[in-house]
Design a protein around this motif. Structure first.
Motif, short mmCIF file in Angstrom:
data_model
loop_
_atom_site.label_atom_id
_atom_site.label_comp_id
_atom_site.label_asym_id
_atom_site.label_seq_id
_atom_site.Cartn_x
_atom_site.Cartn_y
_atom_site.Cartn_z
N LEU A 334 39.31 35.25 46.78
CA LEU A 334 40.26 34.14 46.66
C LEU A 334 41.24 34.50 45.56
O LEU A 334 40.83 34.73 44.42
CB LEU A 334 39.53 32.84 46.32
N LEU A 335 42.52 34.59 45.89
CA LEU A 335 43.52 35.09 44.96
C LEU A 335 44.31 33.94 44.35
O LEU A 335 45.14 33.33 45.01
CB LEU A 335 44.48 36.04 45.67
N ILE A 336 44.04 33.65 43.10
CA ILE A 336 44.80 32.63 42.36
C ILE A 336 45.81 33.33 41.46
O ILE A 336 46.98 33.00 41.42
CB ILE A 336 43.86 31.75 41.52
N ASN A 337 45.34 34.31 40.72
CA ASN A 337 46.20 35.07 39.81
C ASN A 337 46.41 36.46 40.42
O ASN A 337 45.44 37.14 40.76
CB ASN A 337 45.50 35.19 38.44
N GLU A 338 47.66 36.88 40.55
CA GLU A 338 47.96 38.13 41.25
C GLU A 338 48.61 39.17 40.33
O GLU A 338 49.47 39.94 40.74
CB GLU A 338 48.85 37.85 42.46
N SER A 339 48.17 39.19 39.09
CA SER A 339 48.68 40.19 38.14
C SER A 339 47.95 41.51 38.36
O SER A 339 46.92 41.57 39.05
CB SER A 339 48.46 39.71 36.71
N GLU A 340 48.46 42.55 37.73
CA GLU A 340 47.81 43.86 37.84
C GLU A 340 46.40 43.81 37.27
O GLU A 340 45.46 44.37 37.85
CB GLU A 340 48.64 44.92 37.10
N ALA A 341 46.24 43.12 36.14
CA ALA A 341 44.91 43.01 35.51
C ALA A 341 43.93 42.30 36.44
O ALA A 341 42.75 42.66 36.51
CB ALA A 341 45.03 42.28 34.18
N SER A 342 44.41 41.27 37.14
CA SER A 342 43.53 40.52 38.03
C SER A 342 43.11 41.36 39.23
O SER A 342 41.96 41.33 39.65
CB SER A 342 44.21 39.23 38.50
N PHE A 343 44.05 42.12 39.79
CA PHE A 343 43.70 42.99 40.91
C PHE A 343 42.74 44.09 40.44
O PHE A 343 41.82 44.47 41.18
CB PHE A 343 44.94 43.61 41.54
N ALA A 344 42.94 44.59 39.23
CA ALA A 344 42.02 45.60 38.70
C ALA A 344 40.62 45.01 38.56
O ALA A 344 39.63 45.66 38.89
CB ALA A 344 42.54 46.11 37.35
N TRP A 345 40.55 43.77 38.05
CA TRP A 345 39.24 43.10 37.94
C TRP A 345 38.62 42.96 39.33
O TRP A 345 37.42 43.22 39.51
CB TRP A 345 39.40 41.71 37.33
N LEU A 346 39.40 42.54 40.30
CA LEU A 346 38.89 42.33 41.65
C LEU A 346 38.34 43.63 42.24
O LEU A 346 37.23 43.65 42.80
CB LEU A 346 40.00 41.78 42.54
N PHE A 347 39.09 44.73 42.12
CA PHE A 347 38.65 45.99 42.70
C PHE A 347 37.39 46.53 41.99
O PHE A 347 36.49 47.07 42.63
CB PHE A 347 39.77 47.03 42.64
N LYS A 348 37.34 46.35 40.67
CA LYS A 348 36.15 46.80 39.93
C LYS A 348 34.93 45.97 40.34
O LYS A 348 33.82 46.50 40.49
CB LYS A 348 36.39 46.67 38.43
N THR A 349 35.13 44.67 40.51
CA THR A 349 34.02 43.79 40.91
C THR A 349 33.54 44.14 42.31
O THR A 349 32.33 44.21 42.56
CB THR A 349 34.47 42.32 40.85
N TRP A 350 34.48 44.34 43.22
CA TRP A 350 34.11 44.72 44.59
C TRP A 350 33.35 46.04 44.60
O TRP A 350 32.34 46.17 45.29
CB TRP A 350 35.37 44.83 45.44
N LEU A 351 33.81 47.00 43.79
CA LEU A 351 33.15 48.31 43.74
C LEU A 351 31.72 48.17 43.21
O LEU A 351 30.80 48.82 43.72
CB LEU A 351 33.96 49.25 42.85
N ALA A 352 31.53 47.29 42.23
CA ALA A 352 30.18 47.07 41.70
C ALA A 352 29.28 46.47 42.77
O ALA A 352 28.11 46.84 42.91
CB ALA A 352 30.25 46.15 40.48
N ALA A 353 29.81 45.54 43.56
CA ALA A 353 29.03 44.92 44.64
C ALA A 353 28.68 45.93 45.72
O ALA A 353 27.67 45.79 46.40
CB ALA A 353 29.80 43.75 45.24
N MET A 354 29.52 46.95 45.88
CA MET A 354 29.29 47.97 46.90
C MET A 354 28.57 49.19 46.32
O MET A 354 28.78 50.33 46.77
CB MET A 354 30.62 48.40 47.53
N SER A 355 27.76 48.96 45.31
CA SER A 355 26.89 49.98 44.70
C SER A 355 27.65 51.08 43.97
O SER A 355 27.11 52.14 43.70
CB SER A 355 25.95 50.60 45.74
N GLY A 356 28.91 50.83 43.64
CA GLY A 356 29.67 51.77 42.81
C GLY A 356 30.18 52.99 43.53
O GLY A 356 30.64 53.94 42.90
#
Length: 793
Positions: A334-356
């Protein structure tokens, strides 16, 4: 009055204060290029001044001659307030063609009140380079230089009368001024008015995106310069408006995710920021999505369609392609904030959920902010912009060209999709933009600069799991199409999300059933086709069959024969101008084609299959059968290990236990079918395991342990259980003694089992002989056909 600049760095110019003495404190305002005069306040003040000027009221207060709307500031000019002075200077700057900002303030030492303000041109001073270089010594994201040391300014100070008086005004600029039709792009003049906000809210509610809204605003106001702000400002307002309207729905989604996690610990969710206060982006992935990634996570699409243009619901799914060519889900955001930092957080979080484990490739919308975040989080992943999003953007950015030249779009598609080499594309592109006189078009220049990330000829060496370069892949179709529309609320989406998952799962089950229970119609006598029909899923076999049948219309000619590698020239009969080159190492069974279809899609192309045909390679080499496209895509040691690593934090989950047992069993299937001896060992091990499971089930899920060996083994091998159990038995009741009749039954059962195994061995050997005979028959048939063709030639 005299004034002189002091050495105050890049931000401040200090002036001699008339009549203030030393009873004042200078306040510097360190500013960046974006820290300009507040546009909303400036616009409000400017509107008030304009009204006063036009009506003649308030002229005495401001000492502005009636009706003079082109008045320049001058020393001694008075204003009722500091805000009025700022608004007037900003209004003057808009007419002239420059942007303004606040440079310095001076406060009274007696009461701390501001007694002097300095307003300057936005290009005043020189920027201090705050960008920190990376490890390689280069600045990660260098910014364009906007400061040129301009001296233009307006200084006002407060008099005893309470009025603000201009104490200094410098008119001259050391740079070119902006023409009237572009002045709306200047930072201090960009302002979303109340009427514009109302129209934006209405159009956003109807599901129209920023580009469409800007087009409507331009038409409504009679030109972009009259709108008074840019598309970026429109996006920012839409984002803040979206945050306000989502409100409680976001909390409902969060409560739902918490509930799902409590029911199954393998359900993953994360929130950027404080859940209770400053909640921002949200990400979640259910256990099936995480498991799917272990099978098909080699290529990923981050689908921002909903966020960018079609819907007001700001979410984006991570999807991939399964072994049937169907989209599979890897998580949602769910995208509320679309800054570079927020997308970086999202991709890092997704990667962690996918076992890195990062994907081989990722496809996203054409977005600069997303690109920067991907570069940061996935440095080794091949990043591609969605070509079809760019073509859709083309319809907006080049609408005037398309209306004047109806053939342009078709020629652009042909240039992008049908060129076979980089050189051919470059030549075709230059010819196209020259023919339509578009060399100076800014948007075309942008996408040309990014061509390596969206034009197919630059991407064929990377795997994207697509069968066609020219047609749109299923992966580009959103996973939630048909379940979300322009009126879908976040609360409704939670329900639709579950329906979409069920529907997609049903389609996968149906494809599995069709693959297992139906046999495709073979079109050639080739053993390779039969082999592929047994290996691939139905959808992928159909694609392979198309390539194989096409080889009948292709000719392969040997053009170079090196020590180990032979090069073939492959062309379709009658199309000698369209040539492909295949390099084949017969000894190592390695082959490559200039079309790079295998690298891009994971299926061998018709050109390589043609070379296989003329060199009598009758079956597919194992290295060219990607497991992700086969019936057994969801089995294997590697995938089992990945799934175990991924879900080891939630061993008690029923889904996890099911997947782990299934993966473990399938290991025996994969290895056991290779030879008869291994088959016998695997079958025996599975039956032995089945006996242990039955015994454990009989004992309520517990197994008796005797000297490190479970009781069933101990009894089967004739050990003296009665002598050794006692203290070694862990909390289990001793089973009743085995009588003579039971022993006879067990002995006969073992003899029957041995006889059954022998029958299976004989049956397998017979099938193997029959298969060899059939393959030899097919080989002879192929050779006869080749001889007949040779005689005709």
């Amino acid at each position: 009055m005299e004034f002189e600049p002091l050495s105050m760095g890049n931000e401040v110019i200090e002036f001699d204060m008339m009549g203030l003495g030393d009873d004042a404190i200078d306040i510097e305002h360190p500013v960046d290029d974006d820290d300009l005069i507040d546009p909303s306040a400036a616009a409000a003040g400017a509107a008030a001044i304009a009204t006063a000027i036009a009506s003649g009221t308030g002229a005495a207060d401001l000492y502005i001659p009636e009706g003079d709307t082109n008045l320049e500031p001058y020393e001694g000019m008075e204003f009722e307030s500091e805000e009025a002075a700022k608004a007037f200077y900003n209004s003057y700057a808009r007419r002239v063609g420059f942007s303004t900002r606040v440079s310095m303030s001076r406060r009274s030492r007696r009461d701390g009140a501001i007694i002097q303000r300095s307003f300057v041109c936005a290009k005043e001073g020189f920027r201090v380079d705050k960008d920190k270089p990376g490890r390689d010594g280069r600045v990660k994201r260098p910014r364009a230089e906007t400061r040129v040391g301009c001296k233009a300014m307006l200084v006002v100070k407060i008099h005893d009368s309470g009025r603000w008086v201009v104490s200094a005004f410098l008119k001259e600029h050391n740079h070119e001024l902006v023409p009237p039709d572009k002045v709306h792009c200047l930072r201090s003049h960009r302002h979303v008015s109340g009427s514009a906000k109302s129209l934006i809210d209405t159009l956003q509610g109807a599901g129209i995106g920023p580009s469409g809204i800007m087009s409507a605003l331009i038409k409504e106001y009679g030109g972009i310069s009259n709108v008074g702000f840019t598309e970026r400002d429109c996006r920012n307002y839409m984002r803040s408006s979206r945050q306000r309207t989502l409100g409680g729905d976001t909390q409902l989604l969060l409560d739902h995710l918490k509930h799902m996690h409590s029911e199954n610990p393998a359900f993953f969710y994360a929130v950027q920021g404080d859940e209770d206060q400053c909640m921002s982006n949200i990400f979640w992935a259910d256990p099936k999505a995480r498991t799917n990634y272990t099978y098909f996570g080699d290529t990923v699409t981050f689908d921002t369609t909903y966020r960018s243009n079609r819907y007001r619901l700001p979410f984006a799914p991570f999807t991939g392609i399964n072994h049937h060519g169907q989209p599979v889900l890897f998580g949602c955001a769910l995208l509320i904030n679309e800054s570079e930092a927020s997308f970086a957080w999202l991709f890092k979080t997704w990667l962690a959920a996918m076992s890195g484990r990062p994907p081989v490739s990722i496809t996203t919308d054409h977005d600069r902010v997303i690109r920067l975040a991907i570069t940061q989080v996935f440095p080794e992943t091949r990043h591609r912009f969605c070509k079809w999003h760019i073509f859709k953007e083309c319809q907006e950015k080049l609408s005037h060209v398309l209306s004047e030249h109806p053939n342009f779009e078709a020629e652009l598609h042909k240039c992008v999709n049908l060129t076979e080499s980089i050189e051919e594309f470059e030549s075709c592109w230059l010819s196209l933009i020259d023919r339509y006189d578009l060399r100076e078009h800014e948007w075309l220049q942008t996408i040309y600069a990014d061509r390596r990330q969206w034009v197919p000829v630059y991407l064929r060496d990377a795997f994207f799991a697509e069968m066609s370069i020219t047609q749109r892949s299923d992966s580009m179709n959103s996973y939630f199409d048909g379940y979300v529309n322009a009126s879908t609320t976040l609360q409704l989406f939670v329900k639709q999300y579950e329906k979409a998952l069920e529907s997609r799962y049903e389609k996968e089950v149906k494809a599995d059933y069709d693959t297992i229970n139906t046999s495709p119609v073979l079109k050639t006598p080739s053993p390779m086709e039969k082999q592929a029909a047994e290996l691939y899923t139905r959808k992928l076999f159909t694609k392979f069959q198309e390539e194989l049948v096409e080889t009948l219309t292709f000719l392969a000619t040997k053009v170079e024969d090196e020590e180990a590698v032979t090069t073939y020239r492959v062309a379709k009969f009658g199309e000698s101008h369209k040539v492909y080159f295949v390099r084949f190492n017969v000894r190592d069974m390695k082959v490559t084609c200039s079309c790079q279809m295998f690298e891009f899609s994971g299926l061998l192309c018709r050109h390589i299959l043609t070379v296989f045909r003329v060199t009598n390679v009758l079956t597919l080499p194992s290295r060219y059968v990607l497991k992700r496209w086969t019936r057994n895509a969801k089995s294997g040691v590697i995938l089992e290990e990945r799934a175990t690593d991924l879900l080891n934090s939630s061993r008690d989950s029923l889904t996890v236990r099911y997947n782990n047992l299934r993966h473990e069993a399938l290991k025996y299937v994969d290895e056991g079918v290779k030879t008869i001896d291994i088959y016998n060992v695997a079958m025996g091990a599975l039956r032995e395991a089945a006996n242990k499971v039955a015994l454990a089930k009989k004992n309520g899920g517990r197994t008796a342990i005797v000297n490190g060996t479970d009781r069933e083994d101990h009894q089967t091998h004739g050990s003296h259980a009665s002598e050794t159990c006692g203290d070694h038995q862990w909390g289990l009741e001793q089973p009743p003694p085995v009588d003579d009749q039971d022993r006879k039954i067990q002995k006969l059962s073992r003899q029957l089992e041995r006889a059954r195994r022998k029958c299976e061995v004989y049956r397998a050997n017979l099938l193997s002989v029959l298969k060899d005979i059939e393959e030899q028959k097919l080989q002879l048939s192929v050779k006869v056909q080749n001889i007949k063709l040779g005689m005709k030639d």
